[in-house]
Design a protein around this motif. Structure first.
Motif, PDB file in Angstrom:
ATOM      1  N   GLN A 167     -33.837  10.866  15.022  1.00 45.51           N
ATOM      2  CA  GLN A 167     -35.261  10.430  15.157  1.00 45.51           C
ATOM      3  C   GLN A 167     -36.154  11.421  14.603  1.00 45.51           C
ATOM      4  O   GLN A 167     -37.200  10.907  14.126  1.00 45.51           O
ATOM      5  CB  GLN A 167     -35.498  10.282  16.802  1.00 45.51           C
ATOM      6  CG  GLN A 167     -35.036   9.128  17.520  1.00 45.51           C
ATOM      7  CD  GLN A 167     -35.217   8.922  18.813  1.00 45.51           C
ATOM      8  OE1 GLN A 167     -36.440   9.399  19.274  1.00 45.51           O
ATOM      9  NE2 GLN A 167     -34.573   8.174  19.513  1.00 45.51           N
ATOM     10  N   VAL A 218     -33.645   2.060  10.590  1.00 44.98           N
ATOM     11  CA  VAL A 218     -32.777   2.946  11.284  1.00 44.98           C
ATOM     12  C   VAL A 218     -31.388   2.441  11.447  1.00 44.98           C
ATOM     13  O   VAL A 218     -31.546   1.144  11.939  1.00 44.98           O
ATOM     14  CB  VAL A 218     -33.489   3.473  12.865  1.00 44.98           C
ATOM     15  CG1 VAL A 218     -34.566   4.410  12.499  1.00 44.98           C
ATOM     16  CG2 VAL A 218     -34.043   2.436  13.440  1.00 44.98           C
ATOM     17  N   ILE A 219     -30.278   3.092  11.695  1.00 46.04           N
ATOM     18  CA  ILE A 219     -29.007   2.265  12.031  1.00 46.04           C
ATOM     19  C   ILE A 219     -28.291   3.087  12.917  1.00 46.04           C
ATOM     20  O   ILE A 219     -28.218   4.409  13.018  1.00 46.04           O
ATOM     21  CB  ILE A 219     -28.065   2.173  10.781  1.00 46.04           C
ATOM     22  CG1 ILE A 219     -28.972   1.594   9.401  1.00 46.04           C
ATOM     23  CG2 ILE A 219     -26.700   1.585  10.981  1.00 46.04           C
ATOM     24  CD1 ILE A 219     -28.305   1.430   8.290  1.00 46.04           C
ATOM     25  N   ALA A 220     -27.871   2.581  14.065  1.00 43.44           N
ATOM     26  CA  ALA A 220     -26.899   3.224  14.953  1.00 43.44           C
ATOM     27  C   ALA A 220     -26.009   2.185  15.498  1.00 43.44           C
ATOM     28  O   ALA A 220     -26.001   1.019  15.440  1.00 43.44           O
ATOM     29  CB  ALA A 220     -27.937   3.841  16.068  1.00 43.44           C
ATOM     30  N   GLU A 233     -27.293  -0.744  20.673  1.00 47.09           N
ATOM     31  CA  GLU A 233     -28.650  -1.395  20.403  1.00 47.09           C
ATOM     32  C   GLU A 233     -29.828  -0.533  21.124  1.00 47.09           C
ATOM     33  O   GLU A 233     -30.904  -0.626  20.860  1.00 47.09           O
ATOM     34  CB  GLU A 233     -28.633  -2.732  21.194  1.00 47.09           C
ATOM     35  CG  GLU A 233     -27.774  -3.781  20.459  1.00 47.09           C
ATOM     36  CD  GLU A 233     -27.825  -5.314  20.928  1.00 47.09           C
ATOM     37  OE1 GLU A 233     -28.641  -5.488  21.862  1.00 47.09           O
ATOM     38  OE2 GLU A 233     -27.140  -5.987  20.690  1.00 47.09           O
ATOM     39  N   THR A 243     -29.967   2.669  21.404  1.00 40.74           N
ATOM     40  CA  THR A 243     -30.263   3.638  20.431  1.00 40.74           C
ATOM     41  C   THR A 243     -31.287   3.324  19.531  1.00 40.74           C
ATOM     42  O   THR A 243     -32.309   3.968  19.190  1.00 40.74           O
ATOM     43  CB  THR A 243     -29.170   4.275  20.134  1.00 40.74           C
ATOM     44  OG1 THR A 243     -28.231   4.794  21.202  1.00 40.74           O
ATOM     45  CG2 THR A 243     -29.559   5.590  19.107  1.00 40.74           C
ATOM     46  N   VAL A 244     -30.906   2.195  18.883  1.00 44.68           N
ATOM     47  CA  VAL A 244     -31.937   1.412  17.919  1.00 44.68           C
ATOM     48  C   VAL A 244     -33.360   1.265  18.267  1.00 44.68           C
ATOM     49  O   VAL A 244     -34.400   1.611  17.869  1.00 44.68           O
ATOM     50  CB  VAL A 244     -31.051   0.308  17.346  1.00 44.68           C
ATOM     51  CG1 VAL A 244     -32.298  -0.516  16.363  1.00 44.68           C
ATOM     52  CG2 VAL A 244     -29.888   0.614  16.580  1.00 44.68           C
ATOM     53  N   ARG A 245     -33.157   0.749  19.596  1.00 46.05           N
ATOM     54  CA  ARG A 245     -34.637   0.172  20.068  1.00 46.05           C
ATOM     55  C   ARG A 245     -35.335   1.430  20.457  1.00 46.05           C
ATOM     56  O   ARG A 245     -36.707   1.568  20.150  1.00 46.05           O
ATOM     57  CB  ARG A 245     -34.496  -0.584  21.471  1.00 46.05           C
ATOM     58  CG  ARG A 245     -34.023  -1.977  21.052  1.00 46.05           C
ATOM     59  CD  ARG A 245     -34.090  -2.815  22.279  1.00 46.05           C
ATOM     60  NE  ARG A 245     -33.393  -2.178  23.672  1.00 46.05           N
ATOM     61  CZ  ARG A 245     -32.339  -2.389  24.029  1.00 46.05           C
ATOM     62  NH1 ARG A 245     -31.553  -3.232  23.466  1.00 46.05           N
ATOM     63  NH2 ARG A 245     -31.582  -2.025  25.110  1.00 46.05           N
ATOM     64  N   GLY A 266     -34.882  -1.855  12.644  1.00 46.93           N
ATOM     65  CA  GLY A 266     -33.620  -1.298  13.400  1.00 46.93           C
ATOM     66  C   GLY A 266     -32.678  -1.958  13.211  1.00 46.93           C
ATOM     67  O   GLY A 266     -32.467  -3.511  13.447  1.00 46.93           O
ATOM     68  N   VAL A 294     -28.191  -2.513  13.969  1.00 50.08           N
ATOM     69  CA  VAL A 294     -26.978  -2.039  14.642  1.00 50.08           C
ATOM     70  C   VAL A 294     -25.643  -2.035  13.681  1.00 50.08           C
ATOM     71  O   VAL A 294     -25.401  -3.255  13.146  1.00 50.08           O
ATOM     72  CB  VAL A 294     -26.888  -2.995  15.963  1.00 50.08           C
ATOM     73  CG1 VAL A 294     -25.609  -2.481  16.490  1.00 50.08           C
ATOM     74  CG2 VAL A 294     -28.002  -2.839  16.891  1.00 50.08           C
TER      75      VAL A 294
END
Length: 224
Positions: free
Chosen positions: A15, A30-32, A35, A37-39, A54, A56
């Motif tokens: 972040q 952003v990729i994680a 969901e 974590t992305v939000r 964002g 996933v």
């Protein structure tokens, strides 16, 4: 409009790097794998006013990661910079480590970075510009973290190979090796670490560094 893609965008370095690039006006993807974590990452960038996407994807799922990178490029344009910050950190010693566990950690710490690099670097090389940075750790092998030590050694080798393959085409491949536990307000503050990612991205080609070793900031004179 091109921008930055951050893979592995947890509340620490991921972040912080996303915020650092957003402050420069770059659109951010952003990729994680989660969901939530992305939000959280998307919400943390609301201050910037830049376009934010964002997505996933699990870094160990080759198809999902490639699809996420393609979606980011479709929505924001081909990325100027991609940061691979995903990692699986666990305490283990050689006597406790199984081959399956080693492969599982390797899939996140090394193979995911390889998948991302091989998906975006050829296009960067064709354009003659771009930055790809991998977050590293374990400056020296640590027997209490055997799988992580092996993985981070693999990361260094991957960076060297990618630099040999794509550096001459104008792609800056580098690593930021963090030699301590990251935490806000500590010697390993993520916002301070994030400055090095921006610095690598903006370095003149004749001054490119392949690795930044961050060993912690010096305490201020006013601090005990």
């Amino acid at each position: 409009m091109s921008g930055a893609v951050i893979i592995g965008v947890g509340p620490g370095i991921g972040q912080a790097v996303a915020r650092r690039f957003a402050r420069e006006g770059l659109p951010i993807a952003v990729i994680a794998r989660g969901e939530a974590t992305v939000r959280e990452a998307v919400d943390s960038l609301a201050f910037s006013g830049v376009p934010v996407e964002g997505l996933v994807a699990d870094a160990t799922d080759e198809d999902a990661l490639r699809d996420a990178l393609d979606a980011a490029a479709d929505r924001l344009g081909p990325p100027d910079v991609v940061v691979y910050n995903a990692a699986l950190v666990r305490a283990d010693r050689l006597g406790e480590l199984t081959a399956k566990t080693l492969l599982d950690t390797w899939a996140v710490n090394v193979a995911g970075a390889f998948t991302a690099a091989m998906h975006v670097l050829p296009a960067m090389a064709e354009r003659g510009a771009g930055t790809f940075v991998i977050t590293g750790g374990m400056p020296e092998p640590e027997r209490r973290y055997a799988s992580l030590s092996l993985g981070k050694t693999g990361v260094r080798t991957l960076i060297a190979l990618l630099d040999q393959e794509y550096g001459r085409s104008g792609v800056h491949v580098a690593g930021v090796t963090v030699g301590g536990v990251v935490g806000p307000g500590t010697a390993f503050d993520p916002d301070e670490i994030a400055e090095h990612y921006w610095r690598l991205h903006t370095q003149p080609r004749d001054r490119w560094e392949r690795e930044v070793l961050y060993s912690g900031r010096e305490p201020d004179a006013s601090e005990d």
